[in-house]
Design an enzyme around this catalytic site. Structure first.
Site, mmCIF file in Angstrom:
data_model
loop_
_atom_site.group_PDB
_atom_site.id
_atom_site.type_symbol
_atom_site.label_atom_id
_atom_site.label_comp_id
_atom_site.label_asym_id
_atom_site.label_seq_id
_atom_site.Cartn_x
_atom_site.Cartn_y
_atom_site.Cartn_z
ATOM 1 N N GLU A 49 0.883 -1.180 0.000
ATOM 2 C CA GLU A 49 0.000 0.000 0.000
ATOM 3 C C GLU A 49 0.911 1.218 0.000
ATOM 4 O O GLU A 49 1.519 1.539 1.016
ATOM 5 C CB GLU A 49 -0.901 0.002 1.244
ATOM 6 C CG GLU A 49 -1.885 -1.161 1.317
ATOM 7 C CD GLU A 49 -3.090 -0.995 0.394
ATOM 8 O OE1 GLU A 49 -3.256 0.088 -0.196
ATOM 9 O OE2 GLU A 49 -3.842 -1.972 0.239
ATOM 10 N N CYS B 67 -2.253 9.090 2.603
ATOM 11 C CA CYS B 67 -1.872 8.548 1.292
ATOM 12 C C CYS B 67 -2.899 8.926 0.240
ATOM 13 O O CYS B 67 -2.573 9.131 -0.918
ATOM 14 C CB CYS B 67 -1.735 7.037 1.380
ATOM 15 S SG CYS B 67 -3.181 6.223 2.062
HETATM 16 P P1 NAD Z 1 8.559 4.892 4.381
HETATM 17 O O1 NAD Z 1 8.499 4.114 3.123
HETATM 18 O O2 NAD Z 1 9.668 5.844 4.555
HETATM 19 O O3 NAD Z 1 8.609 3.910 5.636
HETATM 20 C C1 NAD Z 1 7.600 2.946 5.894
HETATM 21 C C2 NAD Z 1 8.183 1.837 6.755
HETATM 22 O O4 NAD Z 1 9.177 1.138 6.026
HETATM 23 C C3 NAD Z 1 8.853 2.316 8.036
HETATM 24 O O5 NAD Z 1 8.497 1.433 9.077
HETATM 25 C C4 NAD Z 1 10.331 2.194 7.707
HETATM 26 O O6 NAD Z 1 11.146 1.992 8.831
HETATM 27 C C5 NAD Z 1 10.319 0.957 6.831
HETATM 28 N N1 NAD Z 1 11.478 0.827 5.937
HETATM 29 C C6 NAD Z 1 12.265 1.790 5.414
HETATM 30 N N2 NAD Z 1 13.208 1.246 4.609
HETATM 31 C C7 NAD Z 1 12.991 -0.077 4.615
HETATM 32 C C8 NAD Z 1 13.613 -1.189 3.969
HETATM 33 N N3 NAD Z 1 14.647 -1.014 3.132
HETATM 34 N N4 NAD Z 1 13.117 -2.430 4.179
HETATM 35 C C9 NAD Z 1 12.061 -2.620 4.998
HETATM 36 N N5 NAD Z 1 11.440 -1.621 5.647
HETATM 37 C C10 NAD Z 1 11.893 -0.368 5.457
HETATM 38 O O7 NAD Z 1 7.132 5.610 4.486
HETATM 39 P P2 NAD Z 1 6.689 6.698 5.545
HETATM 40 O O8 NAD Z 1 7.407 7.968 5.220
HETATM 41 O O9 NAD Z 1 6.767 6.144 6.919
HETATM 42 O O10 NAD Z 1 5.129 6.870 5.216
HETATM 43 C C11 NAD Z 1 4.609 7.780 4.305
HETATM 44 C C12 NAD Z 1 4.286 7.099 3.002
HETATM 45 O O11 NAD Z 1 3.364 6.041 3.230
HETATM 46 C C13 NAD Z 1 3.601 8.016 2.006
HETATM 47 O O12 NAD Z 1 4.158 7.799 0.725
HETATM 48 C C14 NAD Z 1 2.142 7.557 2.022
HETATM 49 O O13 NAD Z 1 1.446 7.816 0.843
HETATM 50 C C15 NAD Z 1 2.311 6.094 2.286
HETATM 51 N N6 NAD Z 1 1.082 5.518 2.844
HETATM 52 C C16 NAD Z 1 0.323 4.710 2.059
HETATM 53 C C17 NAD Z 1 -0.884 4.202 2.548
HETATM 54 C C18 NAD Z 1 -1.761 3.336 1.695
HETATM 55 O O14 NAD Z 1 -2.677 2.751 2.223
HETATM 56 N N7 NAD Z 1 -1.522 3.234 0.404
HETATM 57 C C19 NAD Z 1 -1.281 4.508 3.853
HETATM 58 C C20 NAD Z 1 -0.465 5.319 4.637
HETATM 59 C C21 NAD Z 1 0.723 5.826 4.124
#
Ligand code: NAD
Length: 519
Positions: A251, A285
């Protein structure tokens, strides 16, 4: 100074990794809250092993037994709502309303929804085959849990998009290791405590605190990854998971368009744009990230949006009704918002309102309205994830649709018109996982509807039948009661029988059905 109640954190038994820790701060005040263990691959492996062991007995429980835990957890959430909302507000910087409605009560609703629906969506399916070769056989599709699901979540909804995704995984009979964002991990620890209070057996849900590396290590150990976060990280997740052929559900980000046609209820459209553009500080998002308005109503719509945005109060979230717009949760996000606005202004956009970092203490960005925007600007093509509303004038619905679909994302979308037939026709042409007519985002509350992205907004669905079936392996069963000692096609091959099978197949497949002959 620690401001969040730390009982849950102290209660957590997961421990640290060689003493490595990371800091959690309150973005609304700048105050330090706590340091938590930054778990390494070894710690993650240990947690998954414990979760794997606990899963066996959990999977053997009935749906009703598991549902009872979820309903007790729901009650726990409602009873502890002040504490949970306060925790979410302090580590995320969102308003009380955003915390209470979108994290606490949305998740409470999800607990009841999956408690009720899991047995329906995962019931054995009896199927009848079209093939004459399997006549008389009992055919069943069944769903069985995958094992341990790794849920990796973002910071914008510390409960709804982290623990929330654990609920259907658990109801399907999996255990879960949850890796919350390092920006907002305390809420997940609190939910771990809540699930224990609700009677979830030991180790069935564990929280792995840590940074991206902790998340990456989790991918190597689990049987499925449920990831919510940015598109950039989503691609890394899929790459890493490919090494072990671990299934993923992603997502990801969005750049959701809203189309406002000349016959729309402009008051509703403007209220919806401002609310879903600015709620949660624009850090949703599927927030309204760009608006296309037909020429004849453009000025009136823009005036309404400016007036409503100007009335928004921003600042440190306190009690009910204190402010509408909270903080920017994640520090690097400020730079992204500023870059998008700078790029737009350089290319001719007008900042009608806001446009700057707001006064602290704490980290805030002024609610911002932009006009004279076009698709050469990042603010119309990249996810901004801040309190910004760029509004573009379009000639007609065709141009609106063309721009709305000019995106690598495809999460949610909306169209506003009094002509429902036209609205639905346009909605069906929007290349997004969801499309609303005279609404935005609220489709998410209809948990029966699948929610997921097309393009770079993701793979897979949350909600609906698909939202729980993905946490299962599908097993196909064939049970044969009556059968001859030997099927006609079996060894040894004999000319007469081979010809008979062939003639039968020609009869079956050698003709175009009457209905399709003249097409
Ligand atoms: P992010 O991708 O920076 O981080 C998300 C998670 O991934 C965190 O827990 C982080 O520690 C982990 N992570 C980072 N690098 C990783 C790796 N290499 N391997 C595994 N895990 C890793 O996202 P964010 O900044 O926390 O959240 C914001 C983003 O999330 C926005 O782009 C938003 O649109 C999206 N989002 C999407 C939805 C949806 O339902 N589509 C819902 C909420 C947020």
């Amino acid at each position: 100074m620690a401001t969040v109640e730390q009982k849950s954190v102290e209660a957590t038994q997961n421990g640290g990794a060689d003493g490595r820790t990371f800091a959690v701060d309150n973005p609304a005040t700048g105050e330090h809250i706590i340091r938590l263990p930054d778990m390494d691959a070894g710690r993650v492996r240990e947690l998954v092993a414990r979760a794997r062991e606990a899963q066996k007995a959990w999977a053997e429980q009935s749906f009703d037994d598991r549902a009872a835990v979820m309903y007790r957890a729901r009650q726990w959430m409602v009873d502890n709502r002040e504490r949970i909302a306060k925790t979410v507000m302090e580590e995320n910087g969102k308003t009380r309303e955003d915390a209470m409605l979108a994290d606490v009560f949305t998740t409470a609703d999800a607990l009841g929804f999956w408690a009720k629906k899991a047995s329906v969506y995962l019931a054995d399916e009896r199927v009848r085959s079209h093939s004459p070769f399997v006549i008389g056989r009992k055919l069943i599709v069944r769903y069985r849990p995958r094992g341990v699901v790794g849920v990796i979540g973002p910071w914008n909804y510390p409960i709804a998009n982290c623990f929330g995704d654990a609920i259907p995984a658990l109801m399907a009979g999996n255990s879960v290791v949850l890796k919350p964002s390092e920006v907002t991990p305390i809420s997940s620890l609190l939910m771990e405590e809540g699930m224990r209070a609700a009677g979830l057996p030991e180790d069935v849900m564990l929280v792995a605190t840590g940074t991206g590396e902790t998340g990456a290590a989790l991918i190597d150990e689990v049987d499925m990854v449920m990831f919510t976060g940015s598109t950039r990280t989503g691609k890394k997740i899929m790459g890493r998971a490919s090494e072990t052929l671990t299934p993923v559900s992603l997502e990801l980000g969005g750049k959701d368009p809203m189309i406002v046609l000349r016959d729309a209820d402009l008051e509703r459209a403007a209220n919806t744009a401002v609310y879903w553009g600015m709620a949660n500080g624009g850090q949703i998002c599927m927030s309204v990230e760009r608006v296309y308005v037909e020429e004849p109503v453009y000025d009136e719509f823009v005036a309404k949006v400016i007036e409503k945005t100007r009335a928004l109060r921003q600042g440190k979230p306190e009690g009910p009704g204190s402010v509408e717009v909270g903080a920017v949760t994640f520090a690097p996000q400020v730079e992204i918002i500023e870059r998008h606005i700078r790029d737009a202004v350089d290319k001719g956009a007008q900042v009608q309102l806001g446009g700057k970092v707001a006064d602290g203490p704490g980290r805030y960005f002024q609610p911002t309205v932009l006009t004279d925007v076009d698709h050469s600007m990042q603010i119309m093509t990249e996810e901004t994830f801040g309190p910004t509303l760029p509004i573009m004038k379009v000639r007609d619905e065709h141009e609106a649709l063309r721009y709305a679909n000019d995106s690598r994302y495809g999460l949610n979308s909306s169209v506003f018109t009094r002509d429902l037939e036209k609205g639905e026709r346009i909605a069906r042409q929007l290349t997004a996982g969801s499309a609303c007519v005279n609404d935005a985002v609220m489709n998410y509350a209809a948990t029966e509807l699948p929610f997921g992205g097309t393009g770079e907004s993701g793979i897979g669905y949350r909600h609906g039948a698909a939202g729980i079936q993905k946490y299962c392996e599908v097993q196909a069963l064939m049970v044969t009661r009556f059968a001859p000692k030997k099927d006609t096609f079996m060894f040894p091959y004999a000319p007469a029988r081979s010809r008979l099978v062939e003639r039968l197949s020609v009869l079956l497949y050698g003709r175009v059905p009457r209905k399709y002959r003249d097409r």
